[in-house]
Scaffold this active site. Structure first.
Site, PDB file in Angstrom:
ATOM      1  N   ASP A 107      15.269  10.811   4.698  1.00  0.00           N
ATOM      2  CA  ASP A 107      14.076  10.629   5.530  1.00  0.00           C
ATOM      3  C   ASP A 107      14.429  10.228   6.968  1.00  0.00           C
ATOM      4  O   ASP A 107      13.540   9.943   7.767  1.00  0.00           O
ATOM      5  CB  ASP A 107      13.076   9.642   4.896  1.00  0.00           C
ATOM      6  CG  ASP A 107      13.725   8.440   4.248  1.00  0.00           C
ATOM      7  OD1 ASP A 107      14.947   8.225   4.451  1.00  0.00           O
ATOM      8  OD2 ASP A 107      13.019   7.692   3.533  1.00  0.00           O
TER       9      ASP A 107
ATOM     10  N   HIS B  39      14.034   0.102  -2.962  1.00  0.00           N
ATOM     11  CA  HIS B  39      13.037  -0.943  -2.658  1.00  0.00           C
ATOM     12  C   HIS B  39      12.769  -1.864  -3.858  1.00  0.00           C
ATOM     13  O   HIS B  39      12.062  -2.863  -3.705  1.00  0.00           O
ATOM     14  CB  HIS B  39      11.709  -0.319  -2.217  1.00  0.00           C
ATOM     15  CG  HIS B  39      11.787   0.415  -0.910  1.00  0.00           C
ATOM     16  ND1 HIS B  39      12.179  -0.195   0.266  1.00  0.00           N
ATOM     17  CD2 HIS B  39      11.530   1.710  -0.581  1.00  0.00           C
ATOM     18  CE1 HIS B  39      12.147   0.703   1.256  1.00  0.00           C
ATOM     19  NE2 HIS B  39      11.776   1.854   0.773  1.00  0.00           N
TER      20      HIS B  39
ATOM     21  N   HIS C  62      14.359   3.715   5.516  1.00  0.00           N
ATOM     22  CA  HIS C  62      13.731   2.409   5.285  1.00  0.00           C
ATOM     23  C   HIS C  62      14.770   1.384   4.822  1.00  0.00           C
ATOM     24  O   HIS C  62      15.704   1.727   4.093  1.00  0.00           O
ATOM     25  CB  HIS C  62      12.636   2.544   4.223  1.00  0.00           C
ATOM     26  CG  HIS C  62      11.602   3.582   4.558  1.00  0.00           C
ATOM     27  ND1 HIS C  62      11.648   4.867   4.051  1.00  0.00           N
ATOM     28  CD2 HIS C  62      10.526   3.523   5.369  1.00  0.00           C
ATOM     29  CE1 HIS C  62      10.625   5.567   4.532  1.00  0.00           C
ATOM     30  NE2 HIS C  62       9.922   4.781   5.340  1.00  0.00           N
TER      31      HIS C  62
ATOM     32  N   ASP D 148      19.124   5.344   3.931  1.00  0.00           N
ATOM     33  CA  ASP D 148      17.715   5.756   3.936  1.00  0.00           C
ATOM     34  C   ASP D 148      17.045   5.247   5.221  1.00  0.00           C
ATOM     35  O   ASP D 148      17.484   4.247   5.800  1.00  0.00           O
ATOM     36  CB  ASP D 148      17.027   5.141   2.701  1.00  0.00           C
ATOM     37  CG  ASP D 148      15.594   5.612   2.485  1.00  0.00           C
ATOM     38  OD1 ASP D 148      15.397   6.485   1.620  1.00  0.00           O
ATOM     39  OD2 ASP D 148      14.684   5.088   3.164  1.00  0.00           O
TER      40      ASP D 148
HETATM   41  C1  SP5 Z   1      12.312   5.319  -1.000  1.00  0.00           C
HETATM   42  C2  SP5 Z   1      11.438   5.397   0.220  1.00  0.00           C
HETATM   43  O1  SP5 Z   1      11.791   6.102   1.171  1.00  0.00           O
HETATM   44  N1  SP5 Z   1      10.278   4.736   0.204  1.00  0.00           N
HETATM   45  C3  SP5 Z   1       9.403   4.752   1.331  1.00  0.00           C
HETATM   46  C4  SP5 Z   1       8.069   4.165   1.035  1.00  0.00           C
HETATM   47  C5  SP5 Z   1       7.145   4.253   2.209  1.00  0.00           C
HETATM   48  N2  SP5 Z   1       5.820   3.897   1.842  1.00  0.00           N
HETATM   49  C6  SP5 Z   1       4.878   3.777   2.917  1.00  0.00           C
HETATM   50  C7  SP5 Z   1       4.590   5.106   3.523  1.00  0.00           C
HETATM   51  C8  SP5 Z   1       3.291   5.164   4.259  1.00  0.00           C
HETATM   52  C9  SP5 Z   1       3.241   6.399   5.058  1.00  0.00           C
HETATM   53  N3  SP5 Z   1       2.016   7.079   4.939  1.00  0.00           N
HETATM   54  C10 SP5 Z   1       1.848   8.046   5.975  1.00  0.00           C
HETATM   55  C11 SP5 Z   1       0.627   8.863   5.781  1.00  0.00           C
HETATM   56  C12 SP5 Z   1       0.507   9.803   6.912  1.00  0.00           C
HETATM   57  N4  SP5 Z   1      -0.611  10.679   6.726  1.00  0.00           N
HETATM   58 ZN    ZN Z   2      12.948   5.821   2.759  1.00  0.00          ZN
END
Ligand code: SP5
Ligand code: ZN
Length: 350
Positions: free
Chosen positions: A293, A168, A206, A204
């Protein structure tokens, strides 16, 4: 397989991230990497190495990140603590941004306030920065640099086993738990080592927005990403199928977004499309930002791959028969991330 691991990764251990108005425990934790190392101790598919200390790391970083951004990262912790000594007990998180709308905010008058400066470089409030973040990210980039050099030296598959992740991070921005784009460092190093064409295939969950931005106007590095549809999935503001590159880079970026809920069969047939695009480009080497992920048990993602599927992912990547650098990206089902990562490596072979 030479696996360069980041012995300083645990110096970066973000405590909390902002999520929908409250602070939650940071998903990107040191335990993730420890689980991969533990699994590698059980199934030694490669040789664990430290990156050599004499590699030209600063020059390599400047090839993918701006000098201002690198200088900001190097001094960020000191800037945060200088704001208020009490900040030493808390991680830095961005909280204010110069939103790009007509006649709204200026970016030509750099602020001095540290919170505002952080907002110039961070695109989310979910990427905690702490005292050891820069040292950990730098050592991770050294792993990527070493992995690329080893490939140039004749290795078939190498890995940068590191965290924080990288895909990212853009030329002058951090976010999504990433500071330095390790995959981009590897790809650029391969180019500078004399390879004419390098492909990056990001698996990934994302979108690899930082990598896309870094190479968007270039035809020498093909960027391909398979990811959750940005209409519903992080990072939301990039990763659509109509982003195909710009200028000389037009046609050299391929986004393959898939809906939340996608299972292995559909994901794997999309991987075949990605592999065909890579193969059509006829690169001399491949870089794979590897996120785990996509796993069904991942707490922040929405695909449903199972552990055994990752063996097939590795075999499919191996079918390209290209010298390959793997960089470790996301994967937050902490207990399973080791098995899933090592399954990919086992499938890759050598
Ligand atoms: C490298 C990578 O996989 N980065 C991913 C970044 C995602 N950031 C936002 C995630 C927000 C998710 N929060 C969920 C909380 C649930 N309790
Ligand atoms: Zn990711």
């Amino acid at each position: 397989m030479k696996i360069f691991h980041n012995a300083r990764h645990a110096e970066h251990a973000g405590r909390q991230e902002m999520f929908r108005g409250r602070m939650v425990d940071c998903h990107e934790s040191p335990a993730r990497l420890q689980h991969v190392l533990d699994e590698l101790a059980r199934r030694p598919v490669g040789e664990l190495l430290r990156p050599p200390a004499d590699l030209p790391l600063d020059a390599a970083l400047r090839k993918v990140h701006s000098p201002e951004y690198l200088q900001f990262l190097a001094g960020a912790w000191d800037g945060w603590v200088a704001m208020d000594p009490a900040n030493a007990t808390r991680d830095a998180l961005a909280s204010v941004w110069p939103l790009a709308q007509p006649h709204a905010f200026r970016t030509d008058k750099p602020p001095q306030n540290f919170a505002a400066r952080l907002g110039q470089y961070a695109f989310d409030s979910g990427t905690p920065l702490m005292a050891g973040s820069w040292a950990a990210a730098r050592e991770g980039a050294a792993c990527a640099l070493a992995a690329a050099h080893a490939l140039l030296g004749g290795e078939r598959v190498t890995m940068a086993l590191t965290r924080p992740p990288g895909h990212h991070a853009g030329p002058a921005f951090m976010g999504g738990y990433c500071f330095i784009n390790n995959g981009a460092v590897a790809a650029q190093t391969l180019r500078d080592g004399g390879l004419q064409r390098v492909a990056v295939l990001d698996v990934d969950y994302h979108h690899g927005n930082g990598t896309q931005t870094i190479f968007y106007d270039r035809s020498d590095v093909l960027t391909v990403s398979i990811h959750g549809d940005p209409r519903t999935e992080y990072p939301f503001f990039l990763g659509h199928a109509d982003e195909r590159g710009a200028g000389a880079g037009e046609g050299f970026n391929l986004n393959l977004p898939l809906p939340r809920g996608t299972g292995f069969e559909a994901w794997f047939s999309t991987l075949q499309r990605a592999l065909q695009a890579v193969s059509d480009f006829a690169p001399q080497a491949l870089v794979v930002p590897l996120g785990l992920d996509t796993f069904e048990g991942d707490p922040i993602s929405g695909f449903t791959l199972r552990s055994a599927d990752y063996l097939q992912v590795g075999r499919a990547l191996a079918s390209l028969d290209l010298p390959t650098v793997i960089t470790m990206e996301g994967g937050y089902a902490v207990a399973e991330v080791g098995v899933n990562a090592v399954n990919v490596l086992e499938g890759l072979g050598t």
